[in-house]
Scaffold this motif. Structure first.
Motif, mmCIF file in Angstrom:
data_model
loop_
_atom_site.group_PDB
_atom_site.id
_atom_site.type_symbol
_atom_site.label_atom_id
_atom_site.label_comp_id
_atom_site.label_asym_id
_atom_site.label_seq_id
_atom_site.Cartn_x
_atom_site.Cartn_y
_atom_site.Cartn_z
ATOM 1 N N LYS A 91 23.248 -4.240 21.081
ATOM 2 C CA LYS A 91 23.337 -5.618 21.571
ATOM 3 C C LYS A 91 22.017 -6.070 22.207
ATOM 4 N N PRO A 92 20.945 -6.081 21.407
ATOM 5 C CA PRO A 92 19.640 -6.474 21.968
ATOM 6 C C PRO A 92 19.603 -7.973 22.259
ATOM 7 N N PHE A 117 12.791 -0.919 31.386
ATOM 8 C CA PHE A 117 11.561 -0.128 31.340
ATOM 9 C C PHE A 117 10.528 -0.698 30.375
ATOM 10 N N ASN A 118 11.013 -1.211 29.225
ATOM 11 C CA ASN A 118 10.107 -1.567 28.148
ATOM 12 C C ASN A 118 10.682 -2.761 27.391
ATOM 13 N N PHE A 119 9.841 -3.711 27.043
ATOM 14 C CA PHE A 119 10.354 -4.918 26.352
ATOM 15 C C PHE A 119 11.036 -4.574 25.032
ATOM 16 N N GLN A 120 10.685 -3.436 24.436
ATOM 17 C CA GLN A 120 11.257 -3.072 23.131
ATOM 18 C C GLN A 120 12.743 -2.706 23.201
ATOM 19 N N GLU A 121 13.222 -2.364 24.436
ATOM 20 C CA GLU A 121 14.654 -2.049 24.606
ATOM 21 C C GLU A 121 15.538 -3.192 24.140
ATOM 22 N N GLU A 122 15.056 -4.395 24.315
ATOM 23 C CA GLU A 122 15.879 -5.585 24.057
ATOM 24 C C GLU A 122 15.651 -6.151 22.657
ATOM 25 N N ILE A 123 15.040 -5.345 21.788
ATOM 26 C CA ILE A 123 14.756 -5.801 20.431
ATOM 27 C C ILE A 123 15.489 -4.924 19.419
ATOM 28 N N GLY A 124 16.111 -5.557 18.422
ATOM 29 C CA GLY A 124 16.740 -4.820 17.324
ATOM 30 C C GLY A 124 16.007 -5.172 16.039
ATOM 31 N N ILE A 125 15.851 -4.183 15.176
ATOM 32 C CA ILE A 125 15.130 -4.439 13.921
ATOM 33 C C ILE A 125 15.906 -3.876 12.750
ATOM 34 N N GLN A 126 16.088 -4.703 11.725
ATOM 35 C CA GLN A 126 16.692 -4.217 10.480
ATOM 36 C C GLN A 126 15.552 -3.623 9.650
ATOM 37 N N PHE A 127 15.459 -2.301 9.644
ATOM 38 C CA PHE A 127 14.385 -1.673 8.876
ATOM 39 C C PHE A 127 14.685 -1.745 7.381
ATOM 40 N N ILE A 147 25.113 7.112 14.401
ATOM 41 C CA ILE A 147 25.698 6.130 15.331
ATOM 42 C C ILE A 147 25.815 6.759 16.731
ATOM 43 N N ASP A 148 26.299 8.008 16.798
ATOM 44 C CA ASP A 148 26.413 8.707 18.094
ATOM 45 C C ASP A 148 25.046 8.806 18.775
ATOM 46 N N PHE A 149 24.027 9.101 17.972
ATOM 47 C CA PHE A 149 22.656 9.250 18.475
ATOM 48 C C PHE A 149 22.178 7.928 19.098
ATOM 49 N N MET A 150 22.434 6.827 18.376
ATOM 50 C CA MET A 150 22.045 5.493 18.873
ATOM 51 C C MET A 150 22.743 5.196 20.205
ATOM 52 N N ILE A 151 24.043 5.519 20.262
ATOM 53 C CA ILE A 151 24.828 5.234 21.472
ATOM 54 C C ILE A 151 24.258 6.015 22.661
ATOM 55 N N ASP A 152 23.856 7.258 22.386
ATOM 56 C CA ASP A 152 23.268 8.121 23.417
ATOM 57 C C ASP A 152 21.923 7.591 23.893
ATOM 58 N N VAL A 153 21.035 7.343 22.934
ATOM 59 C CA VAL A 153 19.659 6.948 23.262
ATOM 60 C C VAL A 153 19.642 5.635 24.038
ATOM 61 N N TYR A 154 20.431 4.670 23.579
ATOM 62 C CA TYR A 154 20.424 3.355 24.234
ATOM 63 C C TYR A 154 21.466 3.255 25.341
ATOM 64 N N ASN A 155 22.208 4.347 25.540
ATOM 65 C CA ASN A 155 23.234 4.348 26.577
ATOM 66 C C ASN A 155 24.172 3.145 26.400
ATOM 67 N N ILE A 156 24.673 2.994 25.177
ATOM 68 C CA ILE A 156 25.442 1.797 24.815
ATOM 69 C C ILE A 156 26.862 1.885 25.366
ATOM 70 N N ASP A 157 27.259 0.779 25.984
ATOM 71 C CA ASP A 157 28.600 0.701 26.555
ATOM 72 C C ASP A 157 29.527 0.149 25.459
ATOM 73 N N ILE A 158 30.196 1.035 24.749
ATOM 74 C CA ILE A 158 31.024 0.583 23.618
ATOM 75 C C ILE A 158 32.244 1.508 23.498
ATOM 76 N N THR A 159 33.415 0.928 23.234
ATOM 77 C CA THR A 159 34.625 1.750 23.106
ATOM 78 C C THR A 159 34.738 2.243 21.652
ATOM 79 N N LYS A 160 35.605 3.260 21.456
ATOM 80 C CA LYS A 160 35.819 3.805 20.127
ATOM 81 C C LYS A 160 36.355 2.718 19.183
ATOM 82 N N ASP A 161 37.266 1.892 19.717
ATOM 83 C CA ASP A 161 37.848 0.807 18.902
ATOM 84 C C ASP A 161 36.786 -0.188 18.460
#
Ligand SMILES: Nc1ncnc2c1ncn2[C@@H]1O[C@H](COP(=O)(O)OP(=O)(O)OP(=O)(O)O)[C@@H](O)[C@H]1O
Ligand SMILES: [Mg+2]
Length: 270
Positions: free
Chosen positions: A185-186, A107-117, A132-146
């Motif tokens: 994983k941007p 949708f937006n080029f910013q999806e693929e960018i990560g920034i250390q604020f 961390i849960d919020f980030m996983i939700d917003v970016y729909n991150i495919d990541i296991t608990k491990d």
């Protein structure tokens, strides 16, 4: 005192000696073979207007960022590093010229960018785990608990998962900010003084982890740093800005062609 001497003194006062300003441009970058372009700057100019004065922060900046390279974006205070980064992440717009985003995004080029604020204004009442849960939700991150546990542990933050994020110490917040920049994983991550200020034990671990993580997930690093060891360990392309101009753009492997060492190159240009 001679005029030249006075000018020199004035330049020193501004933080940039005449020698450094007069040092030749070194544009000799060979991109990794067969890799596509990610971002292109075409004659980008940024003029700030403050108190009726015009200030040219970026002056006709042209360069291309490629896939599979880790870039050190360097320069003295005020050289234009933050302005360049803000331009890329869309927080600022060019006065002239254009920036092209050449990678795929949904949708937006910013999806693929990560920034250390640098600024850690975490929402009040949220603990490390909630964010961390919020980030996983917003970016729909495919990541296991491990995987989450291994990342959190690598950053030395496993003990603080239930702590309010606002209560983390400065170094812990810095580690958490790097983790948040990388979690989705941007394609490109901007790291600002990655390990400066971290204690000696965690410093090296973080560098090694970040480098390996970025290699594994094909994340391109843009590192803004003054730490020579960090630059040496992580990057393979050296870009140096001077007064908004790109003065040096070379492969790290070519440093010896132009200077005695990386340190010597920095002494000549920064
Ligand atoms: N909003 C603004 N208005 C006016 N001038 C600005 C503005 N933002 C930046 N500048 C000027 O543009 C120049 C480049 O600033 P920038 O923040 O990009 O430098 P930098 O290379 O990141 O420096 P540092 O190492 O100190 O972080 C500086 O001289 C700065 O004063
Ligand atoms: Mg800056």
């Amino acid at each position: 005192m001679s005029k030249v001497r006075d000018e020199y003194k004035f330049d020193m006062f501004l933080g940039m000696s005449k020698d450094k300003k007069d040092a030749p441009f070194i544009i000799d970058y060979e991109p990794p073979k067969g890799e596509g372009k990610l971002i292109e700057f075409k004659n980008v100019k940024k003029v700030f207007n403050s108190n009726k004065n015009k200030f040219v922060a970026l002056d006709d900046l042209s360069f291309t960022l490629y896939n599979n390279e880790n870039v050190a974006l360097l320069g003295a205070n005020g050289a234009g590093k933050t302005t360049t980064v803000e331009m890329i992440i869309g927080l600022n717009t060019p006065t002239d010229g254009e920036i092209l985003y050449l990678y795929d995004y949904d949708f937006n080029f910013q999806e693929e960018i990560g920034i250390q604020f640098q600024d850690s204004s975490y929402p009040i009442g949220l603990n490390v785990c909630n964010i961390i849960d919020f980030m996983i939700d917003v970016y729909n991150i495919d990541i296991t608990k491990d995987e989450i546990i291994s990342v959190v542990t690598a950053f030395g933050l496993h003990e603080y998962l239930k702590k309010p994020a606002k209560s983390l110490s400065g170094g812990q917040q810095q580690r958490f900010n790097i983790l948040l920049a990388l979690l989705h994983k941007p394609k490109i991550v901007f790291l600002d003084e990655l390990s400066t200020g971290l204690d000696i034990h965690i410093k090296n671990e973080i560098r090694v982890f970040v480098k390996n993580y970025c290699e594994k997930f094909k994340i391109n690093i843009i590192l803004v740093s003054h730490d020579i060891e960090e630059i040496e360990n992580i990057t393979d392309r050296i870009m140096i800005l001077q007064n908004g101009k790109l003065k040096v753009d070379i492969n790290k492997s070519k440093v010896k062609k132009y200077a005695k060492s990386l340190n010597d190159l920095f002494n000549k240009y920064i």
